[in-house]
Design a protein around this motif. Structure first.
Motif, mmCIF file in Angstrom:
data_model
loop_
_atom_site.group_PDB
_atom_site.id
_atom_site.type_symbol
_atom_site.label_atom_id
_atom_site.label_comp_id
_atom_site.label_asym_id
_atom_site.label_seq_id
_atom_site.Cartn_x
_atom_site.Cartn_y
_atom_site.Cartn_z
ATOM 1 N N ARG A 16 -55.377 77.706 -18.456
ATOM 2 C CA ARG A 16 -55.552 78.558 -19.637
ATOM 3 C C ARG A 16 -56.917 79.256 -19.687
ATOM 4 O O ARG A 16 -57.013 80.439 -20.010
ATOM 5 C CB ARG A 16 -55.348 77.745 -20.911
ATOM 6 C CG ARG A 16 -55.203 78.612 -22.153
ATOM 7 C CD ARG A 16 -54.964 77.809 -23.415
ATOM 8 N NE ARG A 16 -54.541 78.670 -24.490
ATOM 9 C CZ ARG A 16 -55.346 79.477 -25.172
ATOM 10 N NH1 ARG A 16 -56.638 79.505 -24.877
ATOM 11 N NH2 ARG A 16 -54.879 80.251 -26.139
ATOM 12 N N GLU A 34 -55.204 86.690 -26.418
ATOM 13 C CA GLU A 34 -54.431 85.541 -26.895
ATOM 14 C C GLU A 34 -52.939 85.880 -26.977
ATOM 15 O O GLU A 34 -52.077 85.055 -26.671
ATOM 16 C CB GLU A 34 -54.946 85.075 -28.255
ATOM 17 C CG GLU A 34 -56.330 84.441 -28.227
ATOM 18 C CD GLU A 34 -56.318 83.014 -27.725
ATOM 19 O OE1 GLU A 34 -55.258 82.535 -27.266
ATOM 20 O OE2 GLU A 34 -57.383 82.367 -27.767
ATOM 21 N N ASP A 35 -52.629 87.106 -27.395
ATOM 22 C CA ASP A 35 -51.219 87.531 -27.450
ATOM 23 C C ASP A 35 -50.602 87.534 -26.060
ATOM 24 O O ASP A 35 -49.440 87.123 -25.878
ATOM 25 C CB ASP A 35 -51.115 88.931 -28.062
ATOM 26 C CG ASP A 35 -51.337 88.935 -29.562
ATOM 27 O OD1 ASP A 35 -51.296 87.848 -30.172
ATOM 28 O OD2 ASP A 35 -51.559 90.028 -30.129
ATOM 29 N N GLN A 38 -49.869 84.036 -25.038
ATOM 30 C CA GLN A 38 -48.692 83.506 -25.726
ATOM 31 C C GLN A 38 -47.416 83.986 -25.041
ATOM 32 O O GLN A 38 -46.471 83.206 -24.833
ATOM 33 C CB GLN A 38 -48.699 83.948 -27.190
ATOM 34 C CG GLN A 38 -47.533 83.439 -28.020
ATOM 35 C CD GLN A 38 -47.482 81.926 -28.125
ATOM 36 O OE1 GLN A 38 -48.499 81.254 -28.046
ATOM 37 N NE2 GLN A 38 -46.283 81.376 -28.272
ATOM 38 N N ASP A 39 -47.389 85.273 -24.679
ATOM 39 C CA ASP A 39 -46.224 85.805 -23.966
ATOM 40 C C ASP A 39 -46.063 85.114 -22.606
ATOM 41 O O ASP A 39 -44.937 84.805 -22.183
ATOM 42 C CB ASP A 39 -46.370 87.312 -23.756
ATOM 43 C CG ASP A 39 -46.192 88.097 -25.045
ATOM 44 O OD1 ASP A 39 -45.705 87.512 -26.033
ATOM 45 O OD2 ASP A 39 -46.553 89.290 -25.075
ATOM 46 N N TRP A 41 -47.065 82.115 -21.798
ATOM 47 C CA TRP A 41 -46.601 80.735 -22.015
ATOM 48 C C TRP A 41 -45.098 80.694 -22.248
ATOM 49 O O TRP A 41 -44.406 79.831 -21.705
ATOM 50 C CB TRP A 41 -47.332 80.117 -23.196
ATOM 51 C CG TRP A 41 -46.624 78.931 -23.780
ATOM 52 C CD1 TRP A 41 -46.031 78.830 -24.993
ATOM 53 C CD2 TRP A 41 -46.379 77.674 -23.127
ATOM 54 N NE1 TRP A 41 -45.436 77.610 -25.161
ATOM 55 C CE2 TRP A 41 -45.638 76.868 -24.021
ATOM 56 C CE3 TRP A 41 -46.704 77.156 -21.872
ATOM 57 C CZ2 TRP A 41 -45.232 75.577 -23.705
ATOM 58 C CZ3 TRP A 41 -46.298 75.869 -21.550
ATOM 59 C CH2 TRP A 41 -45.576 75.091 -22.459
ATOM 60 N N LEU A 42 -44.592 81.632 -23.034
ATOM 61 C CA LEU A 42 -43.149 81.658 -23.291
ATOM 62 C C LEU A 42 -42.376 81.862 -21.996
ATOM 63 O O LEU A 42 -41.359 81.202 -21.759
ATOM 64 C CB LEU A 42 -42.818 82.758 -24.301
ATOM 65 C CG LEU A 42 -43.305 82.516 -25.736
ATOM 66 C CD1 LEU A 42 -43.031 83.738 -26.613
ATOM 67 C CD2 LEU A 42 -42.637 81.280 -26.332
#
Length: 295
Positions: A16, A34-35, A38-39, A41-42
């Motif tokens: 990360r 950060e966005d 997040q994408d 990680w999904l």
């Protein structure tokens, strides 16, 4: 879907810091970075990653490609931004990069990130991966879907463009602190002749208010014009309680300015220890969250 959610989460967490460092350098915005993570990680958590040979390579590819897509989108927004645009400053940088603070002061400064804005998305990605994260050209080629030779050319062209415009001075932290202390002393005194003496004749000032804070709407060139701005600041803010303190901004020392206890801006300088050559001030409140006190 991953067959082992715990292992999947652990693998992502291990990468990360590095991934956030890539995304932030690509986008100049912690929120956008950060966005992107997040994408990423999904995608990672929903994929069958049991046969992935290199977690780092897989995630680097995804984060870089998502960052390129996001950069293309935000560039259009930045073209209609009110006044000059500067990157979102970071108060604590250890969580977004694996490098030492000494390296950060050079490679993650607001001045350097501002220069990266002049590169195209692929060019910026190749440059960031190679020069900041030591990726070889074959790996970059896999990420960008180009040949290694093409990636080598991208990095070469980016480095030439950035270094040609880069004005960096090798100043140790003690010398920088003395300069900042002198600036604070002069600003607090409202001493215009002394302020003018601090700036190089050909200095420039970039102030990012984003239409949400008082800031210069254009880049100011030359000590004379810069001092006129400070004259207006001293006149308008003279009756207010002003606090200026030294803080760390993207790995290097800078100044945070507050009026009546409310943070107004954070600023960094390019300096040789004797004069200020460039002044970067971020006043847009949307970008100052890292410097606000947290309960």
């Amino acid at each position: 879907m991953s067959a082992n959610p715990t292992a999947t989460a652990t693998a992502f967490a291990a990468e990360r810091t590095r991934l956030l460092g890539i995304a932030y350098r690509m986008l100049g915005s912690r929120a956008d970075a950060e966005d992107v993570l997040q994408d990423a990680w999904l995608r990672w958590s929903e994929s069958d990653n049991s046969d992935v040979r290199s977690t780092q390579a897989w995630l680097t590819t995804i984060v870089t490609r998502l960052s390129i897509d996001r950069l293309r989108s935000v560039k259009a927004q930045r073209e209609v931004y009110i006044g000059p645009w500067l990157p979102e400053p970071l108060a604590e940088i250890d969580s977004v990069t694996p490098e030492s603070k000494a390296e950060l002061a050079s490679e993650l400064s607001l001045a350097f990130l501002s220069l990266l804005e002049r590169l195209g998305p692929d060019e910026r990605a190749a440059f960031v991966l190679h020069d900041a994260f030591d990726c070889d050209y074959d790996d970059i080629a896999d990420v960008l879907g180009k040949s290694a030779a093409a990636c080598r050319q991208l990095v070469h062209r980016a480095r030439e463009r950035v270094m040609a415009e880069r004005q960096r001075f090798k100043v140790d932290e003690q010398t920088r602190r003395r300069m900042l202390e002198r600036f604070i002393e002069v600003a607090n005194a409202g001493d215009l002749p002394a302020m003018k003496a601090l700036f190089a004749t050909d200095a420039h000032l970039i102030s990012d208010g984003g239409g949400r804070a008082v800031a210069a709407r254009r880049i100011l060139h030359g000590a004379e014009r810069i001092v006129l701005l400070f004259k207006m600041i001293f006149q308008r803010r003279g009756a207010l309680e002003v606090d200026r303190r030294i803080v760390r901004v993207n790995g290097e020392l800078g100044v945070a300015t507050s009026f009546r206890g409310q943070l107004h801006s954070v600023t960094t300088f390019d300096t040789d220890g004797q004069r200020i050559y460039a002044y970067y001030s971020v006043a847009n409140p949307d970008k100052l969250g890292a410097f606000l006190p947290h309960a």
